[in-house]
Write a protein that holds these residues in place. Structure first.
Motif, mmCIF file in Angstrom:
data_model
loop_
_atom_site.group_PDB
_atom_site.id
_atom_site.type_symbol
_atom_site.label_atom_id
_atom_site.label_comp_id
_atom_site.label_asym_id
_atom_site.label_seq_id
_atom_site.Cartn_x
_atom_site.Cartn_y
_atom_site.Cartn_z
ATOM 1 N N PRO A 52 0.981 -1.178 0.134
ATOM 2 C CA PRO A 52 -0.004 0.003 0.011
ATOM 3 C C PRO A 52 0.958 1.408 -0.096
ATOM 4 O O PRO A 52 0.594 2.175 -0.832
ATOM 5 N N ASP A 53 2.011 1.277 0.628
ATOM 6 C CA ASP A 53 2.869 2.536 0.794
ATOM 7 C C ASP A 53 3.348 2.729 -0.489
ATOM 8 O O ASP A 53 3.598 3.764 -0.980
ATOM 9 N N GLN A 54 3.806 1.833 -1.375
ATOM 10 C CA GLN A 54 4.235 1.987 -2.836
ATOM 11 C C GLN A 54 3.044 2.687 -3.768
ATOM 12 O O GLN A 54 3.578 3.716 -4.474
ATOM 13 N N SER A 55 1.664 2.206 -3.378
ATOM 14 C CA SER A 55 0.967 2.608 -4.553
ATOM 15 C C SER A 55 0.455 4.247 -3.857
ATOM 16 O O SER A 55 0.022 5.318 -4.653
ATOM 17 N N ARG A 56 0.652 4.358 -2.536
ATOM 18 C CA ARG A 56 0.251 5.739 -1.747
ATOM 19 C C ARG A 56 1.097 6.822 -2.441
ATOM 20 O O ARG A 56 0.855 7.802 -3.212
ATOM 21 N N ALA A 57 2.555 6.614 -2.376
ATOM 22 C CA ALA A 57 3.599 7.434 -2.961
ATOM 23 C C ALA A 57 3.361 7.337 -4.482
ATOM 24 O O ALA A 57 3.526 8.653 -4.866
ATOM 25 N N GLN A 60 0.187 9.652 -5.265
ATOM 26 C CA GLN A 60 0.529 11.106 -4.657
ATOM 27 C C GLN A 60 1.586 11.944 -5.623
ATOM 28 O O GLN A 60 1.366 13.016 -5.865
ATOM 29 N N GLY A 61 2.386 10.966 -6.182
ATOM 30 C CA GLY A 61 3.364 11.937 -7.058
ATOM 31 C C GLY A 61 2.960 11.875 -8.498
ATOM 32 O O GLY A 61 3.557 12.673 -9.234
ATOM 33 N N ARG A 62 1.736 11.668 -8.624
ATOM 34 C CA ARG A 62 0.836 11.855 -9.824
ATOM 35 C C ARG A 62 -0.214 12.827 -9.767
ATOM 36 O O ARG A 62 -1.095 12.895 -10.736
ATOM 37 N N GLY A 67 -5.943 11.307 0.618
ATOM 38 C CA GLY A 67 -7.106 10.751 0.618
ATOM 39 C C GLY A 67 -7.579 9.906 -0.542
ATOM 40 O O GLY A 67 -7.676 8.704 -0.412
ATOM 41 N N GLU A 68 -7.133 10.382 -1.796
ATOM 42 C CA GLU A 68 -7.721 9.581 -2.937
ATOM 43 C C GLU A 68 -6.591 8.478 -3.313
ATOM 44 O O GLU A 68 -6.899 7.193 -3.725
ATOM 45 N N ALA A 69 -5.035 9.010 -2.929
ATOM 46 C CA ALA A 69 -4.209 7.814 -3.076
ATOM 47 C C ALA A 69 -4.616 6.678 -2.039
ATOM 48 O O ALA A 69 -4.137 5.645 -2.391
ATOM 49 N N GLU A 70 -4.848 7.016 -0.871
ATOM 50 C CA GLU A 70 -5.136 6.134 0.173
ATOM 51 C C GLU A 70 -6.233 5.068 -0.226
ATOM 52 O O GLU A 70 -6.156 3.922 -0.375
ATOM 53 N N ALA A 71 -7.310 5.544 -0.976
ATOM 54 C CA ALA A 71 -8.469 4.528 -1.480
ATOM 55 C C ALA A 71 -7.758 3.419 -2.394
ATOM 56 O O ALA A 71 -8.374 2.359 -2.349
ATOM 57 N N GLN A 126 -7.679 16.486 -13.678
ATOM 58 C CA GLN A 126 -7.691 15.822 -14.966
ATOM 59 C C GLN A 126 -6.141 15.126 -15.214
ATOM 60 O O GLN A 126 -6.298 13.799 -15.793
ATOM 61 N N PRO A 127 -5.114 15.763 -15.114
ATOM 62 C CA PRO A 127 -3.861 15.170 -15.206
ATOM 63 C C PRO A 127 -3.798 14.092 -14.331
ATOM 64 O O PRO A 127 -3.126 13.063 -14.902
ATOM 65 N N ALA A 128 -4.053 13.955 -13.032
ATOM 66 C CA ALA A 128 -4.130 12.539 -12.359
ATOM 67 C C ALA A 128 -4.964 11.570 -12.901
ATOM 68 O O ALA A 128 -4.510 10.605 -12.622
ATOM 69 N N ARG A 129 -5.960 11.917 -13.315
ATOM 70 C CA ARG A 129 -6.966 11.023 -13.820
ATOM 71 C C ARG A 129 -6.350 10.378 -15.008
ATOM 72 O O ARG A 129 -6.411 9.048 -15.425
ATOM 73 N N VAL A 130 -5.493 11.031 -15.857
ATOM 74 C CA VAL A 130 -4.988 10.461 -17.211
ATOM 75 C C VAL A 130 -3.784 9.739 -16.657
ATOM 76 O O VAL A 130 -3.611 8.544 -17.325
ATOM 77 N N ALA A 131 -2.973 10.222 -15.666
ATOM 78 C CA ALA A 131 -1.968 9.249 -15.162
ATOM 79 C C ALA A 131 -2.360 7.863 -14.699
ATOM 80 O O ALA A 131 -2.016 6.942 -14.862
ATOM 81 N N PHE A 132 -3.629 8.021 -14.109
ATOM 82 C CA PHE A 132 -4.300 6.809 -13.359
ATOM 83 C C PHE A 132 -4.548 5.907 -14.659
ATOM 84 O O PHE A 132 -4.150 4.571 -14.410
#
Length: 191
Positions: A52-57, A60-62, A67-71, A126-132
């Motif tokens: 989970p910490d890998q995904s959080r980081a 968040q880096g994107r 809270g969104e990264a936590e989900a 939007q940039p975060a959504r594209v990265a996702f």
């Protein structure tokens, strides 16, 4: 010629098996992270735990807020790699894959489109959504011979949860099925 026919029959039996025939499990001695992989007849699938910490980081880096990264971090994220070294195309549709939790009912994966609805509701940038979108494994994909891809998949289970994964695909227009038994979500701990 006879050996080729015997090999083809054995390959078909392995491809059609609903058990986990040929699934390999490994644990990294330094990190304790686990992986499950399978390869027969030129098709290969591998699933590697992400803490989970890998995904959080990562998220968040994107541009995701904490809270969104936590989900995402708590949704049981794996890195998936699919390769086609066979002579025929492979077609995947993750919407047909099933997570079989140790406790509870079978469920689908949480796909990119499901997350995008959540991100829209939360007004994620939007940039975060594209990265996702580019980080997750595509829901539908056709692999020509020699193609491969990797991306994240989310199983929508709690950290540490055990489950089986039912994977379906088509190879040379033939339906294939495989069960990855005894998979586990990474625990919520730091390396």
């Amino acid at each position: 010629m006879a050996n080729h026919a015997i090999g083809a029959v054995l390959g078909l039996l392995l491809f059609g098996a609903s058990a986990q025939a040929g699934v390999e499990h490994a644990r990294d001695p330094e990190t304790g992270l686990e992986s499950w992989s399978w390869r027969v007849g030129g098709a290969s699938f591998s699933f590697n735990q992400r803490l989970p910490d890998q995904s959080r980081a990562y998220f968040q880096g994107r541009g995701f807020r904490p809270g969104e990264a936590e989900a995402v971090a708590l949704a049981c994220v794996f890195q998936a790699v699919v390769r086609n070294d066979a002579d025929a195309p492979i077609e995947l549709d993750l919407s047909g894959w099933r997570v079989m939790p140790a406790r509870g009912s079978p469920r689908p994966l949480r796909l990119e489109a499901d997350w995008q609805q959540e991100w829209q509701r939360l007004e994620v940038a939007q940039p975060a959504r594209v990265a996702f979108r580019w980080s997750l494994f595509p829901t539908r994909q056709r692999f020509q011979p020699g193609d491969w891809n990797m991306g994240m998949v989310t199983f929508n289970l709690e950290p540490g949860a055990s489950f089986d994964l039912e994977v379906d695909w088509r190879q040379a227009n033939t339906a294939r099925h495989l069960r990855f038994a005894g998979m586990r979500c990474a625990p919520d701990r730091q390396l």
